[in-house]
Structure formats: structure tokens, C-alpha cells
Design a protein around this motif. Sequence first.
Motif, PDB file in Angstrom:
ATOM      1  N   ARG A 111      -4.853   5.920  -5.308  1.00 17.08           N
ATOM      2  CA  ARG A 111      -3.815   5.329  -4.446  1.00 17.08           C
ATOM      3  C   ARG A 111      -3.844   5.995  -3.076  1.00 17.08           C
TER       4      ARG A 111
ATOM      5  N   VAL B 208       0.829  -1.206   0.000  1.00 16.27           N
ATOM      6  CA  VAL B 208       0.000   0.000   0.000  1.00 16.27           C
ATOM      7  C   VAL B 208       0.865   1.259   0.000  1.00 16.27           C
TER       8      VAL B 208
ATOM      9  N   LEU C 239      -6.649   4.642  -1.058  1.00 14.61           N
ATOM     10  CA  LEU C 239      -6.283   3.330  -0.524  1.00 14.61           C
ATOM     11  C   LEU C 239      -5.413   3.490   0.726  1.00 14.61           C
TER      12      LEU C 239
END
Length: 93
Positions: free
Chosen positions: A28, A12, A31
Motif C-alpha cells: 500500500r 489511494v 502504491l
Amino acid sequence: MSELFKRLTNAVWAEVLGGAPSAVNSQRHNLQRAHLQILRQLLLQPPSGTPKDARTFVRRESVRLQAAIGKTSPRRDGWRRFVAGASRNDVRG
């Protein structure tokens, strides 16, 4: 379990933990924010049945992330500087 937390965090947060300067797009970043929220919940209000070891591993990953995010360059463009600052605040809680 330790390896699971470490691999997930590495995947991640590859841009931050890998040290390679790269842009983080909004998906992203979302996330990463969701990951931080889950870490925070596991630390502060773990669901019943959560293994006690999990808090130890989450704490270790949170400390590692806080250190890596703290090393991000303040000379980045405005959006990346904002993202790094927001993530830094999320990790601190």
C-alpha cells in the motif's frame, strides 16, 4: 476530471484522508509513493498533451494530501512514523 483526481486520491490515501488509524502495509505504501511520483511529474514536468486543468487539480490534491499527512500522529510506531515522514517529504517536493 476534478472528480477523477479526488476519487483516485481518496482511494489511494484512504487511511490518511479517512482519519481512521490503520496500518499501511508495504504494498500500500508503494502504491502511495507511486501516486505521489505521478502527482509530482504532472505538476513539474507534465507530458505534452496534458490538459492545463490537470495541473490545477493535481495542485489541489497535493495541498489536501500535505495537510492530511501533516496531521498524522507522531506517536505512531517507528515504521508508520517513517512512512508518514517520507510521504510528507514527497508531497513537499
